[in-house]
Design a protein around this motif. Structure first.
Motif, PDB file in Angstrom:
ATOM      1  N   GLU A 211      65.226  -3.702 -89.933  1.00 27.62           N
ATOM      2  CA  GLU A 211      66.285  -3.875 -88.901  1.00 27.62           C
ATOM      3  C   GLU A 211      67.506  -3.056 -89.236  1.00 27.62           C
ATOM      4  O   GLU A 211      67.735  -2.490 -90.386  1.00 27.62           O
ATOM      5  N   ASN A 212      68.625  -3.180 -88.339  1.00 28.90           N
ATOM      6  CA  ASN A 212      69.682  -2.527 -88.407  1.00 28.90           C
ATOM      7  C   ASN A 212      69.509  -1.115 -88.606  1.00 28.90           C
ATOM      8  O   ASN A 212      70.109  -0.374 -89.493  1.00 28.90           O
ATOM      9  N   LEU A 213      68.573  -0.429 -88.051  1.00 25.71           N
ATOM     10  CA  LEU A 213      68.145   0.920 -88.319  1.00 25.71           C
ATOM     11  C   LEU A 213      69.007   1.910 -87.513  1.00 25.71           C
ATOM     12  O   LEU A 213      69.708   1.786 -86.660  1.00 25.71           O
ATOM     13  N   SER A 214      69.292   3.143 -87.908  1.00 26.24           N
ATOM     14  CA  SER A 214      69.970   4.246 -87.151  1.00 26.24           C
ATOM     15  C   SER A 214      69.218   4.312 -85.747  1.00 26.24           C
ATOM     16  O   SER A 214      68.117   3.896 -85.788  1.00 26.24           O
ATOM     17  N   VAL A 215      70.000   4.729 -84.845  1.00 24.41           N
ATOM     18  CA  VAL A 215      69.167   5.271 -83.643  1.00 24.41           C
ATOM     19  C   VAL A 215      67.942   6.088 -83.807  1.00 24.41           C
ATOM     20  O   VAL A 215      66.892   5.819 -83.257  1.00 24.41           O
TER      21      VAL A 215
ATOM     22  N   ALA B  35      74.208   7.438 -74.614  1.00 26.95           N
ATOM     23  CA  ALA B  35      74.987   7.623 -73.370  1.00 26.95           C
ATOM     24  C   ALA B  35      75.169   6.325 -72.836  1.00 26.95           C
ATOM     25  O   ALA B  35      76.028   5.768 -72.269  1.00 26.95           O
ATOM     26  N   PHE B  36      73.940   5.354 -72.831  1.00 23.23           N
ATOM     27  CA  PHE B  36      73.853   4.201 -72.386  1.00 23.23           C
ATOM     28  C   PHE B  36      74.882   3.186 -72.980  1.00 23.23           C
ATOM     29  O   PHE B  36      75.676   2.448 -72.213  1.00 23.23           O
ATOM     30  N   VAL B  37      74.843   3.242 -74.454  1.00 16.86           N
ATOM     31  CA  VAL B  37      75.560   2.323 -74.972  1.00 16.86           C
ATOM     32  C   VAL B  37      77.051   2.773 -74.759  1.00 16.86           C
ATOM     33  O   VAL B  37      77.882   1.661 -74.527  1.00 16.86           O
ATOM     34  N   ASP B  38      77.369   3.766 -74.722  1.00 18.97           N
ATOM     35  CA  ASP B  38      78.824   4.358 -74.617  1.00 18.97           C
ATOM     36  C   ASP B  38      79.343   3.944 -73.095  1.00 18.97           C
ATOM     37  O   ASP B  38      80.583   3.417 -73.029  1.00 18.97           O
ATOM     38  N   ALA B  39      78.504   3.817 -72.002  1.00 20.93           N
ATOM     39  CA  ALA B  39      78.793   3.543 -70.947  1.00 20.93           C
ATOM     40  C   ALA B  39      79.353   1.956 -70.947  1.00 20.93           C
ATOM     41  O   ALA B  39      80.173   1.187 -70.211  1.00 20.93           O
TER      42      ALA B  39
ATOM     43  N   VAL C   1      74.938  -1.118 -84.769  1.00 24.69           N
ATOM     44  CA  VAL C   1      75.628  -0.854 -83.765  1.00 24.69           C
ATOM     45  C   VAL C   1      76.594   0.422 -83.919  1.00 24.69           C
ATOM     46  O   VAL C   1      76.857   1.160 -82.871  1.00 24.69           O
ATOM     47  N   THR C   2      77.035   0.597 -84.917  1.00 25.11           N
ATOM     48  CA  THR C   2      77.935   1.967 -85.194  1.00 25.11           C
ATOM     49  C   THR C   2      76.817   3.004 -85.031  1.00 25.11           C
ATOM     50  O   THR C   2      77.723   4.219 -84.645  1.00 25.11           O
ATOM     51  N   SER C   3      75.848   3.133 -85.418  1.00 24.97           N
ATOM     52  CA  SER C   3      75.145   4.304 -85.236  1.00 24.97           C
ATOM     53  C   SER C   3      75.019   4.340 -83.600  1.00 24.97           C
ATOM     54  O   SER C   3      74.654   5.744 -83.227  1.00 24.97           O
ATOM     55  N   ALA C   4      74.895   3.431 -82.771  1.00 30.22           N
ATOM     56  CA  ALA C   4      74.880   3.727 -81.350  1.00 30.22           C
ATOM     57  C   ALA C   4      75.904   3.942 -80.842  1.00 30.22           C
ATOM     58  O   ALA C   4      76.013   4.572 -79.648  1.00 30.22           O
ATOM     59  N   THR C   5      77.173   3.594 -81.156  1.00 27.78           N
ATOM     60  CA  THR C   5      78.413   3.803 -80.604  1.00 27.78           C
ATOM     61  C   THR C   5      79.191   4.900 -81.149  1.00 27.78           C
ATOM     62  O   THR C   5      80.222   5.555 -80.592  1.00 27.78           O
ATOM     63  N   GLY C   6      78.756   5.229 -82.463  1.00 27.09           N
ATOM     64  CA  GLY C   6      79.568   6.319 -83.247  1.00 27.09           C
ATOM     65  C   GLY C   6      80.819   6.069 -83.734  1.00 27.09           C
ATOM     66  O   GLY C   6      81.553   6.534 -84.187  1.00 27.09           O
ATOM     67  N   ASN C   7      81.164   4.470 -83.679  1.00 25.24           N
ATOM     68  CA  ASN C   7      82.313   4.001 -84.066  1.00 25.24           C
ATOM     69  C   ASN C   7      82.185   3.504 -85.589  1.00 25.24           C
ATOM     70  O   ASN C   7      80.998   3.094 -85.903  1.00 25.24           O
TER      71      ASN C   7
END
Length: 232
Positions: free
Chosen positions: A19-23, A191-195, A226-232
């Motif tokens: 769980e909570n893996l990187s993208v 791209a999807f998560v960023d949108a 979540v940080t891996s998906a958003t880059g934050n």
């Protein structure tokens, strides 16, 4: 209890404890276990800290996925005259006005995206109870009520994905096919998560993006950091 098939059992074992893996890790895991006899869709689910029953917490929008969706999108356009011809030339699968309304009212909905020119909305409005629950109702906020039908058809055919939060605060969408290269899937996911992040409504309080998870059509799901998906 139903006995699990070998493929299902192997997939569950592969996902166990992860769980909570990187993208990138999630993509590799999901892609590696998408073993159905067809090209499975890779699906993303986002749990958001919103209550869409409140207008200021509604989340909806669109995004053009860099690598496309891998899906043949059938597009219907409500238009007349020159705009109807424009839609046909752009590649729309179904074009009509009252006749198309009657077809839809009769229960035949052979399309994945619905576009309309503004003057058609009195007709399309009668189909709200049919198209609304299927997230097919044309809406100016996502560019599906427009005079530029050619651009809207091209976007729909070219990998544009619309999203809208459901009652439980969840957004689901397909972000590619299992046959896609891992880096292309990762690019689409971000791209999807960023949108969705940019579509954060004014009424959202606290943690907006609570959970992101990935799965294939026939496979189990895994959560993404979540940080891996958003880059934050």
């Amino acid at each position: 209890m139903a006995k699990l098939g070998k493929r299902t059992k192997a997939a569950r074992e592969a996902f166990a404890g992860k769980e909570n893996l990187s993208v990138e890790e999630a993509v590799a895991l999901v892609k590696g276990n998408a073993n159905a006899k067809f090209d499975e869709t890779v699906e993303i689910a986002l749990n958001l800290g919103v209550d869409p029953r409140h207008a200021d917490q509604m989340v909806r929008g669109k995004v053009s996925l860099p690598a496309g969706t891998g899906k043949d999108v059938r597009v219907a356009v409500f238009a007349r005259g020159d705009k109807a011809e424009e839609a046909k030339k752009a590649g729309a699968d179904i074009v009509g006005a009252e006749d198309l309304m009657e077809t839809v009212q009769g229960g035949k909905i052979d399309f994945d995206r619905c576009i309309a020119t503004p003057d058609m909305m009195p007709i399309v409005g009668r189909l709200g109870k049919v198209l609304g629950p299927r997230n097919l109702m044309p809406n100016p906020k996502v560019g599906t009520v427009t005079m530029d039908v050619a651009e809207a058809v091209a976007a729909a055919k070219g990998g544009e994905v619309q999203f809208k939060v459901e009652k439980a605060g969840v957004i689901h969408a397909g972000v590619g096919k299992a046959s896609f290269a891992e880096d292309k899937l990762a690019e689409n996911i971000r791209a999807f998560v960023d949108a969705v992040a940019k579509a954060k409504p004014t009424g959202a309080k606290g943690t907006y993006m609570k959970k992101v998870s990935l799965s294939s059509t026939m496979g189990p799901g895994v959560s993404i950091d979540v940080t891996s998906a958003t880059g934050n």
